[in-house]
Scaffold this motif. Structure first.
Motif, PDB file in Angstrom:
ATOM      1  N   ASN A 135       0.821  -1.215   0.000  1.00 19.43           N
ATOM      2  CA  ASN A 135       0.000   0.000   0.000  1.00 19.43           C
ATOM      3  C   ASN A 135       0.846   1.253   0.000  1.00 19.43           C
ATOM      4  N   LEU A 136       1.867   1.230   0.876  1.00 15.50           N
ATOM      5  CA  LEU A 136       2.725   2.401   1.003  1.00 15.50           C
ATOM      6  C   LEU A 136       3.354   2.724  -0.348  1.00 15.50           C
ATOM      7  N   ARG A 137       3.842   1.674  -1.011  1.00 18.43           N
ATOM      8  CA  ARG A 137       4.466   1.869  -2.321  1.00 18.43           C
ATOM      9  C   ARG A 137       3.453   2.438  -3.304  1.00 18.43           C
ATOM     10  N   GLU A 138       2.224   1.914  -3.233  1.00 17.75           N
ATOM     11  CA  GLU A 138       1.193   2.403  -4.148  1.00 17.75           C
ATOM     12  C   GLU A 138       0.848   3.856  -3.863  1.00 17.75           C
ATOM     13  N   VAL A 139       0.773   4.178  -2.553  1.00 15.70           N
ATOM     14  CA  VAL A 139       0.474   5.564  -2.192  1.00 15.70           C
ATOM     15  C   VAL A 139       1.565   6.488  -2.728  1.00 15.70           C
ATOM     16  N   MET A 140       2.829   6.075  -2.525  1.00 19.71           N
ATOM     17  CA  MET A 140       3.941   6.895  -3.008  1.00 19.71           C
ATOM     18  C   MET A 140       3.850   7.069  -4.528  1.00 19.71           C
ATOM     19  N   ASN A 141       3.496   5.975  -5.212  1.00 17.90           N
ATOM     20  CA  ASN A 141       3.405   6.036  -6.667  1.00 17.90           C
ATOM     21  C   ASN A 141       2.247   6.892  -7.144  1.00 17.90           C
ATOM     22  N   SER A 144       1.244  12.955  -6.975  1.00 20.81           N
ATOM     23  CA  SER A 144       1.569  13.710  -8.185  1.00 20.81           C
ATOM     24  C   SER A 144       3.037  14.122  -8.135  1.00 20.81           C
ATOM     25  N   ALA A 145       3.559  14.531  -9.289  1.00 23.05           N
ATOM     26  CA  ALA A 145       4.948  14.965  -9.358  1.00 23.05           C
ATOM     27  C   ALA A 145       5.199  16.103  -8.367  1.00 23.05           C
ATOM     28  N   HIS A 146       4.223  16.994  -8.252  1.00 20.68           N
ATOM     29  CA  HIS A 146       4.396  18.129  -7.334  1.00 20.68           C
ATOM     30  C   HIS A 146       4.409  17.675  -5.885  1.00 20.68           C
ATOM     31  N   GLU A 147       3.491  16.782  -5.561  1.00 20.14           N
ATOM     32  CA  GLU A 147       3.457  16.274  -4.185  1.00 20.14           C
ATOM     33  C   GLU A 147       4.784  15.604  -3.850  1.00 20.14           C
ATOM     34  N   LYS A 148       5.310  14.875  -4.831  1.00 19.23           N
ATOM     35  CA  LYS A 148       6.567  14.178  -4.599  1.00 19.23           C
ATOM     36  C   LYS A 148       7.724  15.158  -4.420  1.00 19.23           C
ATOM     37  N   SER A 149       7.762  16.200  -5.249  1.00 16.07           N
ATOM     38  CA  SER A 149       8.846  17.185  -5.082  1.00 16.07           C
ATOM     39  C   SER A 149       8.765  17.814  -3.714  1.00 16.07           C
ATOM     40  N   ILE A 150       7.533  18.109  -3.302  1.00 14.83           N
ATOM     41  CA  ILE A 150       7.350  18.768  -2.012  1.00 14.83           C
ATOM     42  C   ILE A 150       7.794  17.848  -0.878  1.00 14.83           C
ATOM     43  N   LEU A 151       7.422  16.572  -0.987  1.00 14.33           N
ATOM     44  CA  LEU A 151       7.849  15.594   0.024  1.00 14.33           C
ATOM     45  C   LEU A 151       9.361  15.535   0.109  1.00 14.33           C
ATOM     46  N   MET A 152       9.996  15.524  -1.062  1.00 13.47           N
ATOM     47  CA  MET A 152      11.455  15.429  -1.065  1.00 13.47           C
ATOM     48  C   MET A 152      12.091  16.648  -0.439  1.00 13.47           C
ATOM     49  N   LEU A 153      11.533  17.814  -0.791  1.00 11.48           N
ATOM     50  CA  LEU A 153      12.110  19.039  -0.242  1.00 11.48           C
ATOM     51  C   LEU A 153      11.996  19.046   1.273  1.00 11.48           C
ATOM     52  N   SER A 154      10.883  18.559   1.795  1.00 12.40           N
ATOM     53  CA  SER A 154      10.750  18.603   3.248  1.00 12.40           C
ATOM     54  C   SER A 154      11.418  17.407   3.919  1.00 12.40           C
ATOM     55  N   PHE A 155      11.319  16.232   3.324  1.00 17.44           N
ATOM     56  CA  PHE A 155      11.880  15.044   3.965  1.00 17.44           C
ATOM     57  C   PHE A 155      13.397  15.028   3.866  1.00 17.44           C
ATOM     58  N   TYR A 156      13.919  15.357   2.711  1.00 15.71           N
ATOM     59  CA  TYR A 156      15.357  15.245   2.512  1.00 15.71           C
ATOM     60  C   TYR A 156      16.116  16.518   2.821  1.00 15.71           C
ATOM     61  N   GLU A 157      15.511  17.642   2.514  1.00 16.39           N
ATOM     62  CA  GLU A 157      16.292  18.875   2.594  1.00 16.39           C
ATOM     63  C   GLU A 157      15.849  19.780   3.724  1.00 16.39           C
ATOM     64  N   ASN A 158      14.743  19.409   4.362  1.00 14.42           N
ATOM     65  CA  ASN A 158      14.321  20.135   5.546  1.00 14.42           C
ATOM     66  C   ASN A 158      14.075  21.619   5.285  1.00 14.42           C
ATOM     67  N   HIS A 159      13.401  21.917   4.185  1.00 12.80           N
ATOM     68  CA  HIS A 159      13.086  23.310   3.869  1.00 12.80           C
ATOM     69  C   HIS A 159      11.781  23.748   4.521  1.00 12.80           C
ATOM     70  N   GLY A 184      -1.070  13.522   4.365  1.00 10.32           N
ATOM     71  CA  GLY A 184      -2.292  12.837   4.766  1.00 10.32           C
ATOM     72  C   GLY A 184      -2.315  11.421   4.205  1.00 10.32           C
ATOM     73  N   LYS A 185      -1.958  11.298   2.935  1.00 11.46           N
ATOM     74  CA  LYS A 185      -1.920   9.975   2.305  1.00 11.46           C
ATOM     75  C   LYS A 185      -0.854   9.101   2.942  1.00 11.46           C
ATOM     76  N   LEU A 186       0.314   9.688   3.183  1.00 10.20           N
ATOM     77  CA  LEU A 186       1.405   8.927   3.794  1.00 10.20           C
ATOM     78  C   LEU A 186       1.040   8.469   5.190  1.00 10.20           C
ATOM     79  N   ARG A 187       0.427   9.383   5.906  1.00 12.74           N
ATOM     80  CA  ARG A 187       0.052   9.091   7.282  1.00 12.74           C
ATOM     81  C   ARG A 187      -0.853   7.869   7.338  1.00 12.74           C
TER      82      ARG A 187
END
Lengths: 198, 217
Positions: A135-141, A144-159, A184-187
């Protein structure tokens, strides 16, 4: 900002193949398996270390370290517990703390006499966990591209969201609502995986 | 009995992402040693990191990088025979905290900071957040203290009564600058805990603040 419209289009191997490669390194020092892992992970690790604050040369140096660590510690990989990506992520994360922050990353020791072990999982619970991981993998997949960029910016780069808005050229309100949606989806996926019923 | 008061999503995710400071990570890791439930959540958080790593746009590598790595592959570390740990209930302080302190309870040298309150500061070079062990004699009201940022408390022995909650071994309390409370140690025995206080700039990147409104921390 890097293009993220189809971040998986170049995916070279499936999670199962990658996981199997690590097992083969552990069992028989399989160099071909290592090369498969290298092709998939080296470019992503370099990307990760650049995001964590390295210049390209340093990022490449730490990428080498991470891959050598993968080879050396392949026996510690437990395919029942984590995917190849998850395990390699933990190696990369620990290296980035060590190299960029010059800090230690305290972690628990399952062999410590004071450690409280997991309860024996009933078989149906194990199935549930496998299901939740899917499920987690499916949720991540499905993000959207924007949601993913945002996740990366906050998860990896702590912006901060102000910085993220600037980098994506979006109004801050939009960034906030996208972050809310993505997390919300990740949670929901996280809760499902840890067996917490909503 | 395992812990009843757990780590927030925010703490767990930033620990997993590697963006949490060392002092707070020490508290998180020590709670994880005592809490199978949060270890399972921690695996899930790492899986998020793995998926994100997989989704990163690949960077271009210098030619010859693969050969250079292949040349570095020597023998692998031989995994020692799996040690079966003998569980002991008499050890109060689990790893990784025990190593930071240099020993279990009996080896500690406490300093008196107030009547009925002793502490040990844990020195973590380069870390702005402060970690310390606190020992309250049974029944002691915790002295009033300001919350300029976040304060994390992990109970290791005894109980801590905080508002409606009774925190026991393994339980975590998380408070911020808006929290006003006056916890007190339970009457049964001394309360020993690990406390970590935020430095003002610690959440510069504000991952925590980003999550706060909807994770309900």
């Amino acid at each position: 900002m890097v293009a993220m419209d189809n971040p998986r289009s170049d995916r070279s191997a499936t999670p199962d193949i990658l996981s199997d490669c690590i097992v083969r390194i552990a069992a028989q020092q399989d160099q071909a398996a290592f090369e498969t892992l290298f092709k998939h992970f080296a470019p992503r690790l370099k990307s990760y270390f650049i995001k964590r604050g390295g210049d390209p040369a340093l990022a490449e140096e730490i990428t080498q370290e991470a891959l050598v660590a993968l080879w050396k510690n392949a026996e510690q990989f437990d395919p029942a517990k984590a995917s190849a990506s998850t395990w390699i992520f933990t190696i990369a994360r620990n290296l980035s703390i060590d190299r960029f922050r010059q800090a230690r990353r305290p972690s628990f020791d399952p062999n410590d006499p004071a450690f409280i072990p997991d309860e024996e999982e009933p078989p149906d619970r194990k199935l549930e966990r496998a299901e939740a991981e899917k499920n987690l993998r499916e949720v991540m997949n499905s993000l959207s591209a924007h949601e993913k960029s945002i996740l990366m910016l906050s998860f990896y780069e702590n912006h901060s969201h102000g910085e993220i808005a600037k980098r994506l050229g979006l109004p801050i309100g939009t960034v906030k609502s996208r972050i809310r949606l993505a997390f919300g989806k990740l949670r929901a996926a996280l809760d499902a995986q840890s067996g917490v019923r909503p | 009995m395992s812990a009843q008061y757990h780590l927030s999503d925010e703490l767990l995710l930033s620990y997993s992402a590697g963006t949490l400071d060392e002092a707070s990570s020490l508290l998180v890791a020590t709670h994880l040693a005592l809490c199978p439930h949060c270890r399972s959540r921690n695996l899930a958080a790492d899986a998020v990191g793995g998926e994100l790593l997989d989704a990163l746009p690949p960077a271009e590598l210098s030619p010859g990088l693969m050969d250079s790595v292949l040349a570095q592959l020597g023998g692998r570390d031989q995994a020692g025979a799996a040690k079966v740990a003998v569980r002991r209930s008499d050890i109060v302080i689990p790893e990784p905290l025990r190593s930071y302190l240099g020993g279990d309870l009996g080896a500690l040298r406490w300093t008196r900071v107030a009547p009925r309150v002793q502490q040990i500061a844990i020195d973590i070079p380069g870390c702005r957040a402060r970690a310390r062990m606190l020992r309250f004699q049974c029944g002691t009201q915790v002295p009033a203290h300001g919350h300029s940022g976040r304060e994390l408390t992990l109970v290791l022995s005894g109980t801590l009564h905080d508002r409606d909650a009774v925190l026991a071994r393994g339980d975590v309390a998380e408070t911020d600058e808006h929290t006003e409370h006056q916890p007190f140690a339970g009457p049964e025995q001394d309360c020993i805990c690990l406390a970590v206080t935020d430095a003002p700039l610690r959440f510069k990147g504000a991952f925590a603040r980003l999550l706060q409104p909807w994770f309900g921390i």
